[in-house]
Design a protein around this motif. Structure first.
Motif, mmCIF file in Angstrom:
data_model
loop_
_atom_site.group_PDB
_atom_site.id
_atom_site.type_symbol
_atom_site.label_atom_id
_atom_site.label_comp_id
_atom_site.label_asym_id
_atom_site.label_seq_id
_atom_site.Cartn_x
_atom_site.Cartn_y
_atom_site.Cartn_z
ATOM 1 N N HIS A 55 0.844 -1.197 0.000
ATOM 2 C CA HIS A 55 0.000 0.000 0.000
ATOM 3 C C HIS A 55 0.885 1.255 0.000
ATOM 4 C CE1 HIS A 55 -2.699 3.104 1.661
ATOM 5 N NE2 HIS A 55 -3.620 2.466 0.965
ATOM 6 N N ALA A 56 1.914 1.248 0.810
ATOM 7 C CA ALA A 56 2.804 2.417 0.894
ATOM 8 C C ALA A 56 3.486 2.676 -0.446
ATOM 9 C CB ALA A 56 3.844 2.192 1.991
ATOM 10 N N LEU A 57 3.918 1.594 -1.097
ATOM 11 C CA LEU A 57 4.565 1.733 -2.420
ATOM 12 C C LEU A 57 3.608 2.342 -3.436
ATOM 13 C CD1 LEU A 57 6.467 -1.590 -3.235
ATOM 14 C CD2 LEU A 57 7.337 0.716 -3.526
ATOM 15 N N ALA A 58 2.345 1.921 -3.347
ATOM 16 C CA ALA A 58 1.347 2.360 -4.336
ATOM 17 C C ALA A 58 0.802 3.747 -4.019
ATOM 18 C CB ALA A 58 0.201 1.350 -4.385
ATOM 19 N N HIS A 59 1.098 4.240 -2.813
ATOM 20 C CA HIS A 59 0.498 5.526 -2.427
ATOM 21 C C HIS A 59 1.541 6.570 -2.050
ATOM 22 C CE1 HIS A 59 -2.960 2.804 -2.326
ATOM 23 N NE2 HIS A 59 -3.671 3.894 -2.605
ATOM 24 N N GLY A 60 2.658 6.529 -2.741
ATOM 25 C CA GLY A 60 3.555 7.689 -2.720
ATOM 26 C C GLY A 60 4.638 7.720 -1.663
#
Ligand code: PMP
Ligand code: GLN
Length: 391
Positions: A55-60
């Motif tokens: 999630h962190a990778l996909a959200h900046g």
């Protein structure tokens, strides 16, 4: 054209060579062996923690995080230390996130030792301790842990004999790699007494802090009288949450000790992988039940491997914590553990590490082999089959 090749590496670096783990993992790949040399698990970490990283990778979360670590991770580390051990750290000034415990350890030695200082370590020792001392121009003084049928004995007199006016820092590891020893409260109290008496800084590597077996308790040296202000405690997500490839670690301690680590870190890595940090914060806050299960699994893996090794003619030394079992090959038909480990991949397609690879003085450990049990039960069953009948 052939030219004589002389390495251009600085002498303090050239002498470091290649780590035993790299060597053994390559040997396992080359010979198609089961790798019980390098300690890494075969199963993944907690699914919600992996999802948080995705999630962190996909959200900046993909740019430089703060050098010290993200606020969420530093807070989670402070809360975890307080909850488990009652030790108090200010997340603003007393915690730094590092690229694995390895960076924290090397940066501690570089940041806290002058050239010529002495670093005390227990022998056998994790390989990065003498390497860190060497990079810092410090001298490593080894204090032997004596093998006995029941484990590895701490010798209070040997520690006291090793201390000199040049001693600056004691680098302790509990639970201990490679022996599997978990230092007891009395042993740690004695070590604390030596640190206080000789004004030593203690750097304590607690990467296996959750992995203690048979109902034992991990005790953190920083919680003992006189130690809070002189101890830098190092840990990492690698072993606790089966995330060895993430390389997220940390160091906690008095502001000036943590500052010394930060000063080195800002010119080595500057910051640690952004998208992984808050996922590790989640693991530290919510992962107790997951780790308890891991601990149970590892304990039963340890017992399974021990039975296989005993059936293969080795004598197993009980492991109190960590990832590794020690076994003596004194009854096998080989001169010593070095030769046993050289032959093992070819005769049985198994790779393990001779304990003397971690030691300054090989003699006390000449018959001992370190086997990793942080593997899947089917791998350990396969090893038992391959070792029996053994060398
Ligand atoms: N200290 C010890 C005792 C270890 O066994 C290891 C291997 N995990 C490390 C430090 C390195 O930890 P990390 O992978 O977090 O750098
Ligand atoms: N800590 C692991 C071990 O002792 C190895 C880590 C590494 O390869 N540097 O096996």
């Amino acid at each position: 054209m052939t030219t004589a090749f002389t390495s251009r590496a600085a002498s303090r670096v050239a002498s470091l060579g290649t780590t035993i783990f790299t060597e053994m993992t390559e040997l396992a790949a080359r010979t198609g062996s089961v790798n019980l040399g390098q300690g890494f698990p075969e199963t993944d970490g907690p699914p919600d923690v992996l999802a948080a990283a995705r999630h962190a990778l996909a959200h900046g979360a993909n740019q430089y995080p703060p050098l010290n670590g993200t606020p969420a991770l530093r807070l989670a580390i402070a809360q975890q230390r307080l909850r488990r051990y009652g030790t108090v750290y200010d997340p603003e000034t007393e915690i730094v996130v590092t690229s694995g415990a390895t960076e924290a350890i090397t940066a501690s030695v570089l940041g806290l030792c002058e050239p010529g200082d002495e670093v005390l370590v227990f022998d056998p020792a994790y390989d990065s301790y003498p390497a860190g001392a060497r990079l810092a121009g410090a001298t490593c003084r080894r204090v032997p842990l004596r093998p006995s049928p029941g484990g590895f004995d701490y010798d209070p007199d040997a520690l006291r004999t090793a201390v000199t006016p040049a001693s600056r820092l004691l680098l302790l590891n509990t639970p201990h790699n490679p022996t599997g020893k978990v230092f007891t409260h009395d042993e740690l109290a004695d070590i604390a007494e030596v640190c206080v008496r000789h004004n030593l800084i203690a750097v304590v590597d607690e990467v296996y802090e959750y992995l203690v077996y048979d109902g034992r308790k991990h005790i953190t040296l920083a919680s003992l009288p006189g130690m809070a202000d002189r101890t830098l405690t190092v840990s990492s997500a690698g072993k606790s949450f089966s995330l060895t490839g993430w390389k997220v670690g940390w160091a906690c301690g008095a502001t000036d000790l943590v500052s010394a680590v930060r000063s080195v870190k800002q010119y080595t890595t500057f910051a640690t992988a952004a998208p992984l940090q808050d996922a590790v914060a989640l693991a530290l806050s919510d992962g107790e039940a997951w780790v308890a299960e891991l601990r149970g699994t590892l304990q039963s893996n340890r017992d399974m491997l021990a039975r296989g090794l005993e059936a293969g003619g080795l004598n197993v030394v009980p492991a109190e914590g960590g990832y590794f079992l020690q076994a003596s090959v004194a009854r096998a038909n080989v001169p010593d553990a070095l030769e046993y480990c050289r032959l093992l991949p070819y005769r049985s397609k198994v790779v393990a590490i001779p304990t003397q690879a971690f030691a300054e003085h090989s003699r006390p450990y000449a018959s001992l082999v370190r086997f990793a049990f942080c593997k899947a039960p089917r791998t350990l069953a396969e090893v038992s089959d391959r070792l029996s009948p053994s060398l």
